[in-house]
Design an enzyme around this catalytic site. Structure first.
Site: not given
Ligand SMILES: Cc1cc2nc3c(=O)[nH]c(=O)nc-3n(C[C@H](O)[C@H](O)[C@H](O)COP(=O)(O)OP(=O)(O)OC[C@H]3O[C@@H](n4cnc5c(N)ncnc54)[C@H](O)[C@@H]3O)c2cc1C
Length: 308
Positions: A136-137, A133
């Site tokens: 997200c990261d 993701c």
């Protein structure tokens, strides 16, 4: 006491939320159980193909869908369903926190799960340089060098997003060329930080504590080892069968639930909609998931009306 609903929708992505809106408008007492309301579209960096929104962030679109649902009298429970049991008069749905609900009929809108590379150490490097993701990261890789494995729309938009914050993005596609829509093709060409490696594949994850490199199947610039700080994997998805297997639903060879045009599955009392079905020509987009959700909810409404 176990709470009862004529309809329980499991999943709160575009399919489940649209079905919820239609059910709410039909005044059908409905519960939606979703681990992550808004669903997968929330991971999209930019969405350019949802009518009414020429360009919108995926998370914003997801939030707007949830807000839209909340205008109607439909209960939304944020929880993970752990078990579905078929009973004589319907279904018993149990969450991971052991909350139990009864439904006369079910609509499954569970989406899919990300496909993994299937390499040794994949689980060990998760969160240590390996991610599925970018939204997200991605921020953890500011000014670093990363690679994206995949060549479809989702992988390409992931690479474009990562290029905004990293120094360099290797985009590694299994196919001889990218399998994305032409507009993303051009965007990749225009983004100088993206280096495209086609007809190739990640075969090994290298590193001790954290991921520090990958091995490629075919040499790239005479090297098979590529030093990187992070690898993002976007090689498609498949339906998770843990929850649905005991229901004995007919699936296609890839595990997608077979549905009729009205969303009915092979088992009576169970409808399905969205990415987990073999419907909508397998386009697997927010718009097709929403459309399947609408058609299934409409058919469920007609089912109850006919039943009286
Ligand atoms: C990076 C990326 C970019 C994308 N970009 C686009 C784009 O630009 N345009 C576009 O149209 N589409 C895009 N897509 C595809 C789009 O996100 C999906 O097609 C769409 O979200 C599918 O909707 P769905 O409702 O079927 O499933 P999902 O959105 O996946 O929703 C599944 C729902 O089920 C819930 N769930 C799953 N298991 C359980 C359980 N056991 N208990 C409770 N709840 C559960 C989840 O929490 C979630 O609420 C993109 C996807 C990705 C990954």
């Amino acid at each position: 006491m176990v709470k009862e609903f004529p309809l329980i929708i499991i999943g709160g992505g575009p399919a489940g939320l649209t079905a919820g809106i239609y059910a709410g408008r039909s005044q059908l007492k409905t519960l939606i159980i979703a681990e992550q309301p808004g669903g997968t579209i929330g991971y999209a960096h930019r969405v350019q193909n949802f009518p009414g929104f020429p360009e919108i962030g995926g998370l914003e679109l997801a939030n707007r869908m949830v807000e839209h649902l909340q205008k109607w009298p439909v209960e939304l429970l944020i929880a993970r369903v752990g078990q579905i049991i078929k009973k004589d008069d319907g279904f018993l749905v149990t969450t991971d926190q052991n909350q139990e609900y009864r439904a006369e009929v079910l609509l499954l809108a569970l989406g899919t799960e990300k496909r993994k590379l299937g390499l040794p150490n994949e689980d060990r490097f998760l969160g240590r340089g390996l991610s599925y993701c970018a939204l997200c990261d991605g921020q953890f890789f500011k000014n670093k060098t990363v690679a994206v494995g995949g060549g479809g729309d989702a992988a390409v938009t992931m690479a474009l997003y990562l290029a905004e914050m990293t120094n360099k993005v290797f985009l590694i596609s299994l196919q001889p060329e990218l399998n994305c829509s032409p507009s993303w093709h051009q965007a990749v060409k225009n983004q100088k930080k993206i280096e495209l490696i086609c007809d190739n594949q990640v075969t090994e994850l290298i590193g001790s504590e954290n991921l520090s490199g990958i091995r490629l199947k075919n040499p790239y610039q005479q090297q098979t080892e590529l030093p990187i700080d992070g690898l993002f994997v976007e090689i498609g998805s498949a339906p998770s069968t843990t929850l649905t297997e005991p229901l004995n639903l007919a699936t296609d060879s890839e595990g997608f639930i077979k549905i009729k045009a009205n969303g009915r599955t092979s088992q009576s009392g169970i409808w399905a909609a969205g990415d987990l079905t073999s419907g909508s020509n397998k386009l697997r987009q927010a718009i097709t998931a929403a459309a399947e959700g609408a058609m299934a909810a409409d058919d469920i409404y007609r089912y109850f009306k006919q039943k009286g």
